[in-house]
Write an enzyme that holds these catalytic residues in place. Structure first.
Site, PDB file in Angstrom:
ATOM      1  CG  HIS A   1      36.825  51.638  38.446  1.00 32.92           C
ATOM      2  ND1 HIS A   1      37.200  52.000  37.279  1.00 32.92           N
ATOM      3  CD2 HIS A   1      35.801  50.619  38.164  1.00 32.92           C
ATOM      4  CE1 HIS A   1      36.906  51.317  36.149  1.00 32.92           C
ATOM      5  NE2 HIS A   1      35.874  50.379  36.947  1.00 32.92           N
TER       6      HIS A   1
ATOM      7  CG  HIS B   1      39.492  48.369  39.830  1.00 31.25           C
ATOM      8  ND1 HIS B   1      38.475  48.005  39.156  1.00 31.25           N
ATOM      9  CD2 HIS B   1      40.098  49.699  38.931  1.00 31.25           C
ATOM     10  CE1 HIS B   1      38.550  48.284  38.047  1.00 31.25           C
ATOM     11  NE2 HIS B   1      39.420  49.296  37.913  1.00 31.25           N
TER      12      HIS B   1
ATOM     13  CG  HIS C   1      42.182  53.126  41.155  1.00 32.13           C
ATOM     14  ND1 HIS C   1      42.822  52.213  40.024  1.00 32.13           N
ATOM     15  CD2 HIS C   1      40.825  53.287  40.254  1.00 32.13           C
ATOM     16  CE1 HIS C   1      42.095  52.350  38.913  1.00 32.13           C
ATOM     17  NE2 HIS C   1      40.928  52.666  38.988  1.00 32.13           N
TER      18      HIS C   1
ATOM     19  NE  ARG D   1      44.768  53.659  36.386  1.00 30.64           N
ATOM     20  CZ  ARG D   1      45.213  52.731  37.220  1.00 30.64           C
ATOM     21  NH1 ARG D   1      45.644  53.375  38.378  1.00 30.64           N
ATOM     22  NH2 ARG D   1      45.360  51.601  37.112  1.00 30.64           N
TER      23      ARG D   1
ATOM     24  CG  HIS E   1      36.582  44.366  36.740  1.00 34.76           C
ATOM     25  ND1 HIS E   1      36.311  45.513  37.372  1.00 34.76           N
ATOM     26  CD2 HIS E   1      35.833  44.497  35.630  1.00 34.76           C
ATOM     27  CE1 HIS E   1      35.798  46.352  36.770  1.00 34.76           C
ATOM     28  NE2 HIS E   1      35.501  45.947  35.650  1.00 34.76           N
TER      29      HIS E   1
ATOM     30  CG  HIS F   1      39.228  54.205  33.924  1.00 38.86           C
ATOM     31  ND1 HIS F   1      40.341  53.530  34.007  1.00 38.86           N
ATOM     32  CD2 HIS F   1      38.674  53.960  35.466  1.00 38.86           C
ATOM     33  CE1 HIS F   1      40.955  53.142  35.050  1.00 38.86           C
ATOM     34  NE2 HIS F   1      39.652  53.101  35.965  1.00 38.86           N
TER      35      HIS F   1
ATOM     36  CG  HIS G   1      37.935  44.420  41.806  1.00 39.98           C
ATOM     37  ND1 HIS G   1      38.213  45.171  40.822  1.00 39.98           N
ATOM     38  CD2 HIS G   1      38.456  43.326  41.783  1.00 39.98           C
ATOM     39  CE1 HIS G   1      39.097  44.191  39.946  1.00 39.98           C
ATOM     40  NE2 HIS G   1      38.970  43.135  40.666  1.00 39.98           N
TER      41      HIS G   1
ATOM     42  CG  ASP H   1      34.752  46.401  39.997  1.00 41.46           C
ATOM     43  OD1 ASP H   1      35.840  47.082  40.178  1.00 41.46           O
ATOM     44  OD2 ASP H   1      34.940  45.176  40.063  1.00 41.46           O
TER      45      ASP H   1
END
Length: 178
Positions: free
Chosen positions: A77, A95, A79, A166, A103, A149, A112, A115
């Site tokens: 993603h 995000h 952020h 993360r 999401h 992630h 998002h 995403d």
């Protein structure tokens, strides 16, 4: 005379608006490419990679590879913040979500802007990245963070897909176009 002046003012307003729109489009095309060099978060030694982001007409093309991953899917993603001061990647915030949507997956109607879903690491721990981020403008994400992630994004859990810690982060910065 009054109507003439109103007409002139209206015409100038239209011309100014067109000039601003043209300048914004030129600004977008000047920012042709960006790069994020991913570094491992605490406890994720060996995870890293380089991701290139290239502005196309209606999308941003995201390419590159991430190494040192456990085989399988990993949430991927953009952020909110390009803040790498925390060793666990949490300073990057949530995000990137300028439209305040829920999401979702990369092809979901409700998602998002940041995403990207999942990247899939092969048995050798390398994930090849090739994503067309539709509707994204590169100039809006410069200075933000790209995050990998530890687990798969389930594409539905709120607010962020339950993708785990993360494990790698990188700031999206201007790239030297070669």
């Amino acid at each position: 005379m009054k109507n003439y002046m109103l007409g002139v003012c209206a015409m100038l307003a239209v011309l100014a608006t067109a000039a601003l729109a043209r300048a914004a489009d030129e600004h977008k095309t000047m920012i042709g490419e960006a790069v994020a060099v991913l570094i491992p978060s605490k406890g994720s030694d060996g995870v890293g990679g380089t991701i290139l982001l290239k502005q196309e007409k209606d999308f941003v093309h995201v390419t590159g590879e991430v190494k040192g991953l456990t085989p399988g899917k990993h949430g991927f993603h953009i952020h909110q913040f390009g803040d790498l001061r925390s060793d666990d990647g949490m300073a990057t915030g949530g995000h990137y979500n300028p439209d305040m949507k829920k999401h979702g997956g990369p092809h979901s109607k409700e998602r998002h802007a940041g995403d990207f879903g999942n990247i899939d690491a092969a048995a050798n721990g390398v994930a090849k990245v090739d994503i067309k981020a539709e509707g994204l403008d590169l100039h809006h994400v410069l200075g933000r963070a790209l995050v990998v992630h530890g687990g798969a994004d389930d594409l539905t859990s709120q607010p962020a897909g339950d993708a785990g810690p993360r494990i790698a982060v990188g700031i999206i910065g201007l790239a030297q176009v070669k």
